[in-house]
Structure formats: structure tokens, C-alpha cells
Write an enzyme that holds these catalytic residues in place. Sequence first.
Site, short mmCIF file in Angstrom:
data_model
loop_
_atom_site.label_atom_id
_atom_site.label_comp_id
_atom_site.label_asym_id
_atom_site.label_seq_id
_atom_site.Cartn_x
_atom_site.Cartn_y
_atom_site.Cartn_z
CG HIS A 78 -76.06 24.02 23.36
ND1 HIS A 78 -77.29 23.49 23.01
CD2 HIS A 78 -75.14 23.23 22.74
CE1 HIS A 78 -77.11 22.44 22.23
NE2 HIS A 78 -75.80 22.26 22.05
CD GLU A 79 -71.34 23.66 22.64
OE1 GLU A 79 -70.90 22.52 22.93
OE2 GLU A 79 -72.08 23.87 21.66
#
Length: 450
Positions: free
Chosen positions: A24-25
Site C-alpha cells: 500500500h505504501e
Amino acid sequence: MTVLLFILGVLLVAVGIAASIALHEVGHLVPAKLFKVRVTQYMVGFGKTIWSRRRGETEYGFKAIPLGGYVSMIGMYPPAKDQAGQAGSVRRSSTGMFQQLAEDARSAAAEQLRPGDENRVFYKLPVWKRIIIMLGGPFMNLVIGTVLLGVVLVGFGTAQPTATVSEVYKCVVPASQQARTGQQDCLPSDPVAPATAAGIRPGDKIVSFGGRPVTDWYELTGWIREAAGRKTTVVIERNGTTITTTITPIRSERPVLNAENQPVLDAAGKPVTEQAGFVGMGPTTALVPEPGSAVLPAVGENLQSIAGVVLNLPQRVADVAQAAFSDEPRDPNGPISVVGVGRIAGEISAMEEVPLQARIASLIGLVGSLNLALCVFNLIPLLPLDGGHVAGALWEAIRRRAARLLRRPDPGPVDIAKLLPLTYVVAALLMGMGALLIYADIVKPVNIFG
């Protein structure tokens, strides 16, 4: 062995969650670097740093509390405007606590700036680039969820009934009587189930019914329902031997089924019944691979279900609180914490009576569904969630567009630092919700296996 399998299931899903957070990051990191924004940190977790390494201008690492992550970019907060309305240095005076919070945030952000960063700050990017950066994380979760559900549907398949019999009932109990009294055992007054009378046993494969070859259990069920009171020839296969017998479906009160072969419910949530043929036998299930065309519709249905939970989140959380502090049962379709997800993963892994292939598919599907949930949740238009930053960028675009149309001065970037008090309130509510869900998952866990 069961305990070890439980722990293994928890660990596997924990690794899947950690990888999902990290990716996600990455979804934020890659476009930020592509658009030349200086990224100072890429961290998985919160709290104390347990490991990190600097590569170029970015520090990569892991923190002690693996319940999220973040990418730190310079220039998230634009500088304050002086009294003339022009961008300038941070004001030294303050008229209240909220203003001071905003100024402190700007000051901390300004300390990160270095010579040459003037055109590498986040707030100076065009709106569409900022939106791409902030949507990168949820988009990554959407991709992961779609891929994992595709692996489950196409690679493993979904559990579907086969033509092989798993159980044969001894008697016939009307559906309404069973629902009303919970009766499971046969009474002397209950008629013998036609499947038992016909000599059908668990493990038998139904080859044909009334001269029609059986290839689908649901189709067979429809033929049985239509054949109430009629003696019908049935061909079965048992241990490689073909056996021909006759069966007379009994007319009994059975649930009405919809196109998906699920019981139709009335306004009160009770099954609608009708008089139909019944023989009293159940099928075995097996994983049947789906075509690739089934993946996106399945993802869409999953997203729709998750969105329904998110849209009613306050009421859902209130229901969880009421269940946690009372004797009421938990809603199996309500929100759960990572503790609840881990418990479900452990229970799936420990089900030794379920084939290993089916358990692996369930664990992969669980991580996939969790990614879709993270995607939807992060799109809520409130700071500090990604959706809040997207909403701020869109509002800035609307303001600037309106100013151009009205021939007014450019209002400049939206100062999200002014929203820090609201951000802290939302963050506190999210932490409180998380604590409540963890408590509920400990004292009143969701029971999805009956």
C-alpha cells in the site's frame, strides 16, 4: 497438531497483512518519486523504529507497531499567508490553540526543506498528480485483492455441490417445523425419507434421474421438486458398480429458492416455503475452478458488500459495542479487527476435516478480501485517510476553477494544516474503534463457522 495449525494460519495471514501494508505504501512511494517529490521516509508500522536503512534521500524501515505505515513527503502543508494574502513565512502570533497546531505543523514541515526543494514539495504539484499519489495506496490494495481473489477463483475454484451424496436423512421433517422447534432427530410420526427407502447411501454418485443424466446438483434438486408423488427411476454408482433403483419424492414443505439457489426470505427475514418434492439427501462439495471472466464480478460484489458496511459504519460499530457488553450475538457481516481476522485464519487452518487445498484457498481469499476492505476504507473522504487528501485536492481544483471563471485572484493551495484539529478527532475515533473491535473480538468473537 490443531494448535500448531492454528498458529500457522495466524502467522500466514499476519505476513499477508504486513505485505499488504508495505505494498500500500509502495503505491504512494512510486508515483511520489516519479513526480520528483522528495520522500524522506518509507515506514511499515508506527512507534519506535526497529530497523531502517537509508537509500539515497529516503529512509526505509520497520517500526514496532505493525498496524499501518506511512510515506513522509516534504511540503504536505503549504506555508501560511501573511496579512496581505501572499505566501510568506509562518506567523509568529496565534489567536488560539487550533491556529497554533497548524503553525506548529507548518514549522515542522518547513524544517525538512533543503536548498533545491522549492519545486519538489507536495503542495506545488498539479492537483491530478497529488490525486494519483494519494490514490496509489488504495489502488495497490485493489490490485492485490483482485489478483488474490483471481487466484482463488481460477486457480482453486469455489466450493460447489457435486453429484456424489454426502449424507442421507432418515426421515422427513417439514421446513417450518424444523425452523420453529429446531428438531433434528426423527420422531415416530415422521415419514421415512425416500432416499433411505430407495437404499441410497453416502458416497453414492447419482448418475441419472428419470432417464436424464445428472451433471449438476441444483438441476437434480429442481427435478426432484417437480417429481413429488411420482415413482422415478434413479441410477447410482457405488464402488464402481452401477445400481438402478426407484424413488418417490415425498411432497413436503420446502424453502423457495432464488436464481442463486438460496432461500427466499420474507419481510421478517424468515424463509418462504412451498410444497415440493423431497427425497432427503445432501451433496458433497468440491472446488470447481471458475473462468477468468468471473473474477471482476466477484470483486465488484465484494466491494459493494464492503461499501455497505463502511457507509453504515457508525451503526455497525454501535452494534458491535452493544454485543460486546451484552448477551446479544455478533453480526458475522459486521466489522472486525486484525485480532478477529487472525482468529478466523487460525480456525480455517486448524480445520483438519477440510481438505488442505480448500484451507489454503480460504486463507488466500481472506487476505484478498482484507485488501479490498483496506481499499474502500482508505477512500473515506476524511483526514488522515487517503480519501481526505483526495477530497482536499479536489476542493482546491474547484476553488481555483471558480476563481478563474469569476476573474478573481488565485486562492492558492488548500491549507490542510487548518484541518489538523479535525484530523486528530478522526484519528482518535479510529483508534477508539480499533480498540473496541479488538476487545469485542476477544470477549465476543464473530462465529462464521456455526
